[in-house]
Scaffold this motif. Structure first.
Motif, PDB file in Angstrom:
ATOM      1  N   UNK A 198       0.820  -1.206   0.000  1.00  0.00           N
ATOM      2  CA  UNK A 198       0.000   0.000   0.000  1.00  0.00           C
ATOM      3  C   UNK A 198       0.855   1.257   0.000  1.00  0.00           C
ATOM      4  N   UNK A 199       2.020   1.225   0.622  1.00  0.00           N
ATOM      5  CA  UNK A 199       2.907   2.384   0.566  1.00  0.00           C
ATOM      6  C   UNK A 199       3.308   2.673  -0.879  1.00  0.00           C
ATOM      7  N   UNK A 200       3.566   1.623  -1.637  1.00  0.00           N
ATOM      8  CA  UNK A 200       3.885   1.804  -3.055  1.00  0.00           C
ATOM      9  C   UNK A 200       2.668   2.329  -3.824  1.00  0.00           C
ATOM     10  N   UNK A 201       1.495   1.904  -3.406  1.00  0.00           N
ATOM     11  CA  UNK A 201       0.261   2.372  -4.045  1.00  0.00           C
ATOM     12  C   UNK A 201       0.076   3.873  -3.831  1.00  0.00           C
ATOM     13  N   UNK A 202       0.272   4.337  -2.606  1.00  0.00           N
ATOM     14  CA  UNK A 202       0.117   5.772  -2.334  1.00  0.00           C
ATOM     15  C   UNK A 202       1.161   6.585  -3.098  1.00  0.00           C
ATOM     16  N   UNK A 203       2.375   6.083  -3.161  1.00  0.00           N
ATOM     17  CA  UNK A 203       3.427   6.789  -3.901  1.00  0.00           C
ATOM     18  C   UNK A 203       3.066   6.886  -5.383  1.00  0.00           C
ATOM     19  N   UNK A 204       2.511   5.812  -5.928  1.00  0.00           N
ATOM     20  CA  UNK A 204       2.096   5.825  -7.328  1.00  0.00           C
ATOM     21  C   UNK A 204       0.937   6.795  -7.535  1.00  0.00           C
ATOM     22  N   UNK A 205       0.015   6.845  -6.572  1.00  0.00           N
ATOM     23  CA  UNK A 205      -1.102   7.770  -6.680  1.00  0.00           C
ATOM     24  C   UNK A 205      -0.646   9.211  -6.754  1.00  0.00           C
ATOM     25  N   UNK A 206       0.352   9.558  -5.944  1.00  0.00           N
ATOM     26  CA  UNK A 206       0.874  10.925  -5.960  1.00  0.00           C
ATOM     27  C   UNK A 206       1.585  11.224  -7.277  1.00  0.00           C
ATOM     28  N   UNK A 207       2.291  10.219  -7.797  1.00  0.00           N
ATOM     29  CA  UNK A 207       3.016  10.399  -9.057  1.00  0.00           C
ATOM     30  C   UNK A 207       2.027  10.552 -10.218  1.00  0.00           C
ATOM     31  N   UNK A 208       0.997   9.712 -10.247  1.00  0.00           N
ATOM     32  CA  UNK A 208       0.023   9.766 -11.331  1.00  0.00           C
ATOM     33  C   UNK A 208      -0.772  11.069 -11.306  1.00  0.00           C
ATOM     34  N   UNK A 209      -1.035  11.579 -10.101  1.00  0.00           N
ATOM     35  CA  UNK A 209      -1.799  12.819  -9.971  1.00  0.00           C
ATOM     36  C   UNK A 209      -1.114  13.968 -10.689  1.00  0.00           C
ATOM     37  N   UNK A 210       0.202  13.965 -10.679  1.00  0.00           N
ATOM     38  CA  UNK A 210       0.953  15.021 -11.370  1.00  0.00           C
ATOM     39  C   UNK A 210       0.746  14.963 -12.881  1.00  0.00           C
ATOM     40  N   UNK A 268       1.248  -5.623   4.459  1.00  0.00           N
ATOM     41  CA  UNK A 268       2.582  -5.390   5.015  1.00  0.00           C
ATOM     42  C   UNK A 268       3.636  -5.978   4.104  1.00  0.00           C
ATOM     43  N   UNK A 269       4.867  -5.593   4.281  1.00  0.00           N
ATOM     44  CA  UNK A 269       5.952  -6.079   3.444  1.00  0.00           C
ATOM     45  C   UNK A 269       6.009  -7.602   3.499  1.00  0.00           C
ATOM     46  N   UNK A 270       5.918  -8.236   2.323  1.00  0.00           N
ATOM     47  CA  UNK A 270       5.983  -9.686   2.258  1.00  0.00           C
ATOM     48  C   UNK A 270       4.746 -10.385   2.756  1.00  0.00           C
ATOM     49  N   UNK A 271       3.669  -9.628   2.985  1.00  0.00           N
ATOM     50  CA  UNK A 271       2.445 -10.212   3.524  1.00  0.00           C
ATOM     51  C   UNK A 271       1.694 -11.046   2.506  1.00  0.00           C
ATOM     52  N   UNK A 272       0.820 -11.884   3.009  1.00  0.00           N
ATOM     53  CA  UNK A 272       0.002 -12.739   2.165  1.00  0.00           C
ATOM     54  C   UNK A 272      -1.015 -11.893   1.414  1.00  0.00           C
ATOM     55  N   UNK A 273      -1.284 -12.255   0.171  1.00  0.00           N
ATOM     56  CA  UNK A 273      -2.243 -11.519  -0.642  1.00  0.00           C
ATOM     57  C   UNK A 273      -3.344 -12.468  -1.105  1.00  0.00           C
ATOM     58  N   UNK A 274      -4.552 -11.938  -1.163  1.00  0.00           N
ATOM     59  CA  UNK A 274      -5.705 -12.736  -1.564  1.00  0.00           C
ATOM     60  C   UNK A 274      -6.302 -12.179  -2.849  1.00  0.00           C
TER      61      UNK A 274
END
Length: 477
Positions: A217-229, A348-354
Motif C-alpha cells: 500500500x505504501x507503493x500504491x500511495x506513492x504511485x497515486x501521488x506520481x500519477x496525480x501530477x 505489510x511487506x511480504x504479507x500474504x495476498x488474496x
C-alpha cells in the motif's frame, strides 16, 4: 490447476440498483419461520463476482406442454457474457433431450420482471444468479429457506458422460458458505462460473510510463501521488457494489483467514477490532484518490463511463473481473492499451495476498414445479459440450482442466492464481434470518460513495458496520 480452498460471491457485473421488495412473508407462510444456528466456524480461505444471473422464466406453471414435452422455464439476466451462449446451450440440450422444451427469458432487469410472478406463486424452474446483487433476490430466498437442496446433483452423472458433477468440479468450489449457506453439508447453490476479481488496469500505460505495479500500500500511495501530477486518478469503481471483491480481499489481507471468517459470521465486536480499523483506514485513503467523476457515474445507467476512464488512462485501477474484457470489447481505448489484473497490495511487506473470486450460482426455487428436470439440466451445464460453449463467451466454469484451454486476455487474467504468494478467496457473509432495515453489504460497499462525497466519516462508517453486524449476529444465534 488452481485449488480453491474455501468460498466471495458475487459477480459485480450483475448488480441492479433497485431493491426487489421482500418476498419473505409469502415464503414464510409456505416454509415456516426461518431460524438459523451457527454451530461452527467456517474456514473461508480460498477464492469471491460476478456474476451473472440466470433467472427462471416468466412464471409459466410448467409441467407437460401440449406437445407432451416437459416445459422447463429458465430466465436469464443478461450480463457481461451476453445471451448467445445460453441460446446455444439450450439448443444443444434440446437436441439431445427432445422430450424437454426449455423456455428462456433474458433481460438486463430480470428481477423486476420475475418478482411479481413469484409473488403470485408462479416460480421459475431454474435460476442462475449469484449473490451480491443490489436486489439480493438470491439472498432473500436463501434466508427464507426457499431454495431446493441440490446435493444430489453432485452425485449425478453428467448427461452423456461417465463422470459425476462433483468429480468434475475444482476442489473447494462446494462446501463453503456460498454453496452451503446454512453451514451444513447440504448444497443449495451450485457454482456455475468463477472468475478472479481484483484491480484491473492498463498494462500498456505502466509500460509506457516505466511504472511498477504496486506490491504494498505504501507503493500504491506513492504511485497515486506520481500519477496525480500527470492528471491521472489512482482509483475508480463502476458502482460501489463492485467493492465487494476489494473489501473481501482487503479483510483477509489485513487479518488473515480467521479474521475474515469472523467478519463473515458476525463475531461479536469484530468491527471494533484493530484489524477492522486498519482495513477501513486503507479503504478511506484509497477513496481519497478516487477520480472526481466516480460517484456521479456509479449507477446502472452510467457505470461504463467509470470503466471507460481506465481505457482512456484517466484512472489507473478499478475493481472488476474477467467479464470486463467482453463488456468493453467495442469501447474506444488509448493506444497500446492492454488489460491487466492484479491482487490488492499486501497489507505489510511480504504479507500474504488474496484474490477474491467471483462465483456465479445456479439454483432451483423450492416451489418450482419441475425440480427433477431442472436438476438434470443443471448436471448438463457441467458437460464438456456446455463448458466449451460457455468458455467461448469467456464464462469459465469451475471444472478441472478448463483453464488450460483458455487463450488471450482471459488466460492472462487466470494466471493470477499461479503466483504462490496469492491465495484465492471465495465466499461472503453468512446467511441469517432477515433483519428489517439491515443490509451489511450495502453498509460496507455503498457507504464508499458517502466517504468520497464527504457526507459520512470513517468513524460513522465503522459504527454502522458494527451495528449491522451485531444485529445479524443476534439473528443468526
Amino acid at each position: 490447476m488452481v485449488k480453491i480452498p474455501g468460498a466471495v460471491s458475487a459477480c459485480p457485473q450483475t448488480r441492479p440498483v433497485r431493491t426487489v421488495p421482500s418476498l419473505a412473508p409469502r415464503w414464510a407462510d409456505v416454509h415456516g419461520k426461518v431460524t438459523r444456528t451457527m454451530r461452527r466456524s467456517f474456514v473461508l480461505a480460498g477464492a469471491a463476482a460476478a456474476v451473472i444471473g440466470l433467472l427462471a422464466g416468466c412464471g409459466a406453471d410448467g409441467g407437460a406442454s401440449d406437445s407432451g414435452k416437459t416445459t422447463l422455464s429458465v430466465a436469464a439476466l443478461e450480463g457481461g457474457y451476453g445471451r448467445d451462449m445460453y441460446n446455444q446451450v439450450i439448443q444443444a440440450y434440446e437436441t439431445a433431450h427432445p422430450d424437454v422444451d426449455v423456455q428462456l427469458q433474458i433481460s438486463k432487469s430480470i428481477e423486476d420482471e420475475i418478482t411479481p410472478n413469484m409473488k403470485a406463486g408462479r416460480y421459475p424452474d431454474l435460476v442462475v444468479l449469484g449473490q451480491g446483487r443490489k436486489a439480493a433476490l438470491t439472498e432473500t430466498l436463501v434466508k427464507d429457506k426457499a431454495v431446493e437442496d441440490l446435493s444430489s446433483v453432485l452425485q449425478a452423472n453428467v448427461p452423456g458422460e461417465s463422470t459425476t458433477v462433483g468429480a468434475k468440479l475444482i476442489d473447494g468450489t462446494v462446501g463453503n458458505l456460498n454453496t452451503n449457506p446454512y453451514g451444513d453439508d447440504k448444497t443449495y447453490l451450485m457454482p456455475m462460473y468463477y472468475a478472479p476479481t481484483g484491480l484491473v488496469y492498463n498494462q500498456g500505460l505502466f509500460e509506457e510510463k516505466g511504472w511498477d505495479v504496486p506490491a504494498t500500500w505504501d507503493e500504491m500511495w506513492a504511485l497515486g501521488d506520481k500519477a496525480k501530477k500527470d492528471g491521472i486518478a489512482l482509483f475508480t469503481y463502476p458502482t460501489a457494489g463492485y467493492l465487494d471483491s476489494f473489501f473481501f480481499a482487503l479483510l483477509a489481507d489485513v487479518g488473515g483467514d480467521q479474521f475474515y471468517n469472523d467478519v463473515m459470521t458476525y463475531k461479536q465486536g469484530v468491527w471494533q477490532t484493530p484489524q477492522a480499523k486498519q482495513a477501513l483506514d486503507i479503504a478511506a485513503k484509497l477513496l481519497s484518490y478516487a477520480a472526481p467523476t466516480t460517484v456521479g457515474y456509479a449507477n446502472e445507467q452510467d457505470f461504463t463511463k467509470n470503466q471507460q476512464s481506465i481505457l482512456d488512462n484517466k484512472a489507473l485501477f478499478m475493481p472488476n473481473g474477467t467479464w470486463i474484457v467482453g463488456e468493453m470489447a467495442d469501447a474506444p481505448r488509448a493506444e497500446g492499451f492492454k488489460w491487466g489484473l492484479m491482487p490488492l497490495p499486501a497489507a505489510g511487506e511480504g504479507g500474504k495476498r488474496y484474490i477474491a473470486t467471483s462465483v456465479e450460482s445456479v439454483w432451483v426455487p423450492a416451489a418450482a414445479k419441475n425440480k427433477d428436470a431442472a436438476k438434470e439440466f443443471i448436471a448438463y451445464l457441467y458437460s464438456d459440450e456446455a463448458a466449451k460453449i460457455f468458455a467461448k463467451s469467456n464464462a469459465v466454469q469451475p471444472i478441472k482442466g478448463i483453464v488450460s484451454s483458455l487463450s488471450g486476455e482471459n488466460a492472462e487474467f487466470y494466471k493470477v492464481y499461479d503466483d504462490p504468494s496469492v491465495t484465492a478467496l471465495v465466499g461472503g457473509f453468512a446467511s441469517t434470518a432477515p433483519v428489517p432495515g439491515v443490509d451489511i453489504k450495502a453498509t460496507l460497499f455503498d457507504t464508499a460513495n458517502s466517504i468520497i462525497s464527504g457526507d459520512k466519516t470513517e468513524d460513522q462508517w465503522q459504527a454502522a458496520l458494527n451495528d449491522a453486524s451485531e444485529k445479524l449476529r443476534q439473528a443468526g444465534s
